[in-house]
Design a protein around this motif. Structure first.
Motif, PDB file in Angstrom:
ATOM      1  N   ALA A 113       1.209  -0.997   0.358  1.00  0.00           N
ATOM      2  CA  ALA A 113      -0.147  -0.200  -0.012  1.00  0.00           C
ATOM      3  C   ALA A 113       0.887   1.351  -0.478  1.00  0.00           C
ATOM      4  O   ALA A 113       0.063   2.067  -0.797  1.00  0.00           O
ATOM      5  N   ILE A 114       1.955   1.006   0.626  1.00  0.00           N
ATOM      6  CA  ILE A 114       2.236   2.352   0.690  1.00  0.00           C
ATOM      7  C   ILE A 114       3.321   2.369  -0.376  1.00  0.00           C
ATOM      8  O   ILE A 114       3.795   3.708  -0.726  1.00  0.00           O
ATOM      9  N   ASP A 115       3.835   1.698  -0.611  1.00  0.00           N
ATOM     10  CA  ASP A 115       5.068   1.611  -2.459  1.00  0.00           C
ATOM     11  C   ASP A 115       3.041   1.958  -3.601  1.00  0.00           C
ATOM     12  O   ASP A 115       4.458   3.574  -4.477  1.00  0.00           O
ATOM     13  N   GLN A 127       0.430  -4.390 -10.275  1.00  0.00           N
ATOM     14  CA  GLN A 127       0.866  -5.690  -9.261  1.00  0.00           C
ATOM     15  C   GLN A 127       1.023  -5.492  -8.040  1.00  0.00           C
ATOM     16  O   GLN A 127       1.257  -7.150  -7.609  1.00  0.00           O
ATOM     17  N   ALA A 128       0.153  -4.178  -7.577  1.00  0.00           N
ATOM     18  CA  ALA A 128      -0.123  -4.660  -6.582  1.00  0.00           C
ATOM     19  C   ALA A 128      -1.090  -6.041  -6.041  1.00  0.00           C
ATOM     20  O   ALA A 128      -1.154  -6.453  -4.943  1.00  0.00           O
ATOM     21  N   PHE A 129      -2.048  -5.655  -6.878  1.00  0.00           N
ATOM     22  CA  PHE A 129      -3.254  -7.319  -7.079  1.00  0.00           C
ATOM     23  C   PHE A 129      -2.283  -8.031  -7.070  1.00  0.00           C
ATOM     24  O   PHE A 129      -2.570  -9.154  -6.024  1.00  0.00           O
ATOM     25  N   ALA A 130      -1.529  -8.281  -7.436  1.00  0.00           N
ATOM     26  CA  ALA A 130      -0.666 -10.018  -8.575  1.00  0.00           C
ATOM     27  C   ALA A 130      -0.046 -10.005  -6.359  1.00  0.00           C
ATOM     28  O   ALA A 130      -0.166 -11.658  -6.132  1.00  0.00           O
ATOM     29  N   SER A 145       7.566  -4.879  -9.176  1.00  0.00           N
ATOM     30  CA  SER A 145       8.545  -4.302  -9.345  1.00  0.00           C
ATOM     31  C   SER A 145       8.164  -3.379  -7.414  1.00  0.00           C
ATOM     32  O   SER A 145       8.642  -2.680  -7.217  1.00  0.00           O
ATOM     33  N   VAL A 146       6.729  -3.761  -7.137  1.00  0.00           N
ATOM     34  CA  VAL A 146       6.449  -3.802  -6.434  1.00  0.00           C
ATOM     35  C   VAL A 146       6.849  -4.261  -5.298  1.00  0.00           C
ATOM     36  O   VAL A 146       6.064  -5.526  -5.129  1.00  0.00           O
ATOM     37  N   ILE A 147       7.543  -3.752  -4.034  1.00  0.00           N
ATOM     38  CA  ILE A 147       8.064  -4.337  -2.862  1.00  0.00           C
ATOM     39  C   ILE A 147       9.023  -5.221  -3.620  1.00  0.00           C
ATOM     40  O   ILE A 147       8.269  -6.490  -3.484  1.00  0.00           O
TER      41      ILE A 147
END
Length: 373
Positions: A113-115, A127-130, A145-147
């Motif tokens: 979430a922060i990213d 990407q966050a969903f994944a 790339s998200v985290i």
């Protein structure tokens, strides 16, 4: 169940080592190149080697999972209400996966979430969903790339998915050794044949260790260590000293031109190094005036938050980056180590406050609602 306290030290120090490696790689080419030119062994070889600590995490994770759940798969006969014999096991799938999600998901979700807030875009949302499914290693190209350091979680969670099959491979020692041999062969075939432009993109080739086939030998090593854990319980002081010396020698050899390279790569030697250090940790280690390097208050504290430190250390790097330390510190060595120390402190503080203060309070609020999945 035996409690291997020295594993805390392995996890904690490995998390710090990975932080040192990532900070050196991201601090800027002018600084990193200057450091490598000044002390090539330390900055050009030793600290970059710390990237391999993720493999040790794989082996320790497999060993620890076996300690907690291997025997729960043991079959036993019970009588049903009508007198029929049934073969059952004590493994509870529901509690197993709930525990995995509750341990990993909340902290990882917070970082995701922060990213996304820091870099909002539709690509970040996809990407966050994944990421939040924890099943993103099933993607055809899980280069997220998200985290970005979260790739480790993707692979470990895939290991959790196939854990029942992993236990099947370990049911007999002959089967386990055969599985280990086949996993090494498959690794070599993957590197020599499948990780080529014919089958993969450049990213998939460079991120080969994100692939389960590539990293599976390290998980198998943890399973084999579990099967032989009783025979590997070295209690004599002399045995521990010999084991420590052998582990140190194997590690030093890695940095020499004489390091073994079977199949043209060092992955087998890396596996041997970590197996030796894990065996040393299994023995409890050597106490010098009551102090054990892998089993003390600091090691226990770092080990408890090793996963959180690993996951959030690059977020802390970006926070420090905003301060522009290079404007105040002009010595490359002082700049790098200041960045690392501040990053370690911030990662530890963030991990502690979130897991020990914020999440418990949120948990109490959620429990009052009666919400459950």
């Amino acid at each position: 169940m035996n409690r291997y306290n020295s594993f805390d030290g392995l996890r904690g120090y490995a998390a710090i080592g990975i932080l040192l490696m990532h900070y050196l790689a991201n601090i800027g080419s002018s600084v990193s190149n200057g450091l490598k030119n000044a002390f090539p062994l330390l900055y050009g070889s030793v600290i970059p080697f710390f990237t391999n600590f993720v493999y040790m995490f794989f082996t320790v994770s497999a060993f620890s999972m076996c300690c907690g759940y291997f025997n729960r798969f043991a079959k036993k006969e019970v009588l049903s209400s009508n007198g029929e014999k049934l073969i059952v096991s004590s493994f509870d799938t529901d509690s197993f996966y709930k525990k995995r999600y509750s341990r990993i998901w909340p902290f990882f979700a917070l970082l995701v979430a922060i990213d996304v807030i820091m870099k909002p875009s539709i690509s970040e949302l996809y990407q966050a969903f994944a990421d939040l499914t924890l099943a993103f290693n099933l993607l055809p190209n899980p280069d997220i790339s998200v985290i970005g350091v979260g790739w480790f979680l993707g692979l470990v969670f895939l290991f959790y998915m196939i854990f029942p099959w992993f236990v099947f491979l370990l049911q007999t020692k002959k089967r386990a050794w055969l599985a280990m041999l086949l996993s090494i062969v498959f690794h070599v075939i993957l590197v020599r044949y499948f990780l080529t432009n014919e089958f993969c993109t450049a990213n998939q080739i460079s991120n080969a260790r994100h692939n389960m086939v590539f990293s599976f030998p390290f998980f198998m090593a943890g399973g084999l260590l579990y099967l032989y854990k009783d025979k590997l319980s070295f209690e004599k002081f002399s045995s521990k000293v010999i084991l420590l010396l052998v582990a140190c020698a194997a590690t030093i050899i890695y940095f020499t031109p004489w390091a073994p390279k079977p199949f043209g790569e060092k992955f087998l030697w890396i596996g041997i190094i970590f197996i030796l250090w894990i065996m040393y940790a299994m023995s409890g280690g050597i106490a010098i005036k009551g102090f054990k390097f892998l089993d003390n208050k600091v090691a226990k504290f770092l080990g408890e938050f090793s996963m959180e430190i690993y996951l959030c250390h690059m977020v802390m790097f970006r926070v420090i980056e905003k301060v522009h330390l290079d404007r105040f510190i002009h010595n490359n060595h002082l700049l790098y180590w200041t960045w690392c120390v501040v990053g370690i402190v911030l990662a530890i503080l963030f991990s502690y406050v979130v897991t020990k203060n914020i999440f418990p309070k949120i948990g109490k609020i959620v429990s009052k609602t009666g919400f459950s999945l």
